[in-house]
Design a protein around this motif. Structure first.
Motif, PDB file in Angstrom:
ATOM      1  N   ALA A 148     -19.631 -13.551  32.580  1.00 30.64           N
ATOM      2  CA  ALA A 148     -20.370 -13.439  31.216  1.00 30.64           C
ATOM      3  C   ALA A 148     -19.826 -12.210  30.571  1.00 30.64           C
ATOM      4  CB  ALA A 148     -21.871 -13.314  31.621  1.00 30.64           C
ATOM      5  N   PRO A 149     -20.030 -12.139  29.225  1.00 25.58           N
ATOM      6  CA  PRO A 149     -19.457 -11.334  28.295  1.00 25.58           C
ATOM      7  C   PRO A 149     -20.257 -10.081  28.616  1.00 25.58           C
ATOM      8  CG  PRO A 149     -20.888 -12.680  26.878  1.00 25.58           C
ATOM      9  CD  PRO A 149     -20.716 -13.206  28.588  1.00 25.58           C
ATOM     10  N   GLU A 150     -19.726  -8.714  28.397  1.00 21.55           N
ATOM     11  CA  GLU A 150     -20.498  -7.485  28.504  1.00 21.55           C
ATOM     12  C   GLU A 150     -21.705  -7.437  27.659  1.00 21.55           C
ATOM     13  OE1 GLU A 150     -16.356  -4.574  29.714  1.00 21.55           O
ATOM     14  OE2 GLU A 150     -17.178  -4.613  27.679  1.00 21.55           O
ATOM     15  N   VAL A 151     -21.620  -8.095  26.601  1.00 20.49           N
ATOM     16  CA  VAL A 151     -22.754  -7.868  25.721  1.00 20.49           C
ATOM     17  C   VAL A 151     -23.520  -9.226  25.854  1.00 20.49           C
ATOM     18  CG1 VAL A 151     -23.580  -7.560  23.206  1.00 20.49           C
ATOM     19  CG2 VAL A 151     -21.581  -6.342  24.223  1.00 20.49           C
ATOM     20  N   ALA A 152     -24.611  -9.257  26.133  1.00 18.55           N
ATOM     21  CA  ALA A 152     -25.594 -10.540  26.350  1.00 18.55           C
ATOM     22  C   ALA A 152     -26.977 -10.197  26.022  1.00 18.55           C
ATOM     23  CB  ALA A 152     -25.224 -11.236  27.735  1.00 18.55           C
ATOM     24  N   MET A 153     -27.784 -11.345  25.717  1.00 22.69           N
ATOM     25  CA  MET A 153     -29.313 -11.017  25.551  1.00 22.69           C
ATOM     26  C   MET A 153     -29.919 -11.099  26.935  1.00 22.69           C
ATOM     27  SD  MET A 153     -30.107 -13.041  21.945  1.00 22.69           S
ATOM     28  CE  MET A 153     -30.074 -14.518  22.718  1.00 22.69           C
ATOM     29  N   ARG A 154     -29.771 -12.321  27.722  1.00 25.90           N
ATOM     30  CA  ARG A 154     -30.448 -12.473  28.696  1.00 25.90           C
ATOM     31  C   ARG A 154     -29.711 -12.432  29.962  1.00 25.90           C
ATOM     32  NH1 ARG A 154     -35.882 -12.520  27.561  1.00 25.90           N
ATOM     33  NH2 ARG A 154     -36.339 -14.025  25.913  1.00 25.90           N
TER      34      ARG A 154
END
Length: 269
Positions: free
Chosen positions: A47-53
């Motif tokens: 997953a990306p380092e910046v994520a919502m959930r």
């Protein structure tokens, strides 16, 4: 005997690569990932380092990659994309807003995927990890590209793909005489002119989907160094886990490798 049983349980466990889509898509998938870990499978989530959930968890190994946007940028893009779904107006007005929303979220997703595929250290780790399968949401095709690169059996976990691309990939019938299209507000009981209207809605859908998904085809072709189409990526799925609940939706044909799991959507309130 205990030693033999423990060895058998280890042999039955697998190593799963998970490439999720963010937002509410991840909430349902996380339930499956947690249960797989409880049953002894080793799970690696990319997953990306910046994520919502998507957040780290003790139930899986998380491999993150850097992206060129902030948390505020991400929130702004998702809000802009979903805002048009709740607006009123003519079909043309909604179509233009859908076009603008899809353009923004597509650019965002392709940029995200490009940074993953360009992360040589992470790709090398995935190549050397000897996964047994990949679980991904094909609404974003980065997981499908990785599945092709790593030659892994892929399990698609989805609510649906715009424009009926999932119907095409699985060769499921989707006759406009019976299956109402999005934004039409029609049912499966249509008069002749309503069927004509339903058929005409396929025309802009084809345009929108070609526009939204072709960047992934270009990205996949560059990464895999051979010509790859969106349908090539979608058709490779071994199993489709379809989060449809037919109590709320119209009946539709299912192929043998499509498994309805609508109840998983109720895991989170």
């Amino acid at each position: 005997v205990a030693l033999l049983l423990s060895l058998l349980s280890l042999a039955a466990a697998g190593k799963l690569l998970v490439v999720p889509a963010d937002g509410s898509h991840w909430l349902s998938m996380r339930e499956v990932v947690d249960i797989l870990e409880q049953r002894g499978h080793e799970v690696v989530v990319v997953a990306p380092e910046v994520a919502m959930r998507i957040k780290p968890s003790k139930n899986f190994v998380m491999k993150m990659y850097s992206v060129p946007y902030t948390q505020e940028d991400l929130k702004k893009e998702f809000q802009a994309f979903f805002h048009f779904s709740f607006e009123q107006g003519s079909f043309l007005e909604r179509f233009v807003k859908a076009y603008q929303g899809i353009k923004r979220i597509t650019n965002f997703g392709v940029s995200n995927c490009g940074h993953l595929l360009q992360n040589k250290e992470l790709i090398r780790y995935l190549e050397e990890s000897k996964f047994d399968a990949i679980l991904t949401d094909p609404v974003l095709l980065c997981g499908a590209i990785l599945a092709k690169h790593l030659s892994l059996p892929s399990v698609y976990f989805l609510r649906g793909i715009p424009c009926g691309l999932d119907f095409e990939a699985t060769q499921c019938p989707r006759p406009p005489s019976y299956v109402p299209r999005g934004f039409t507000q029609l049912t499966d009981h249509m008069a002749f002119l309503q069927r004509v209207k339903n058929l005409l809605h396929d025309i802009p859908d084809i345009f929108l989907c070609d526009f939204a998904f072709q960047p992934y085809s270009k990205l996949a072709s560059e990464f895999l160094q051979r010509e790859v189409t969106v349908q090539d990526l979608l058709r490779q799925a071994s199993v489709w886990l379809l989060r449809s609940e037919f109590v709320l939706e119209y009946p539709r044909p299912l192929m043998p490798n499509i498994i309805p799991i609508g109840g998983v959507n109720c895991a989170h309130k």
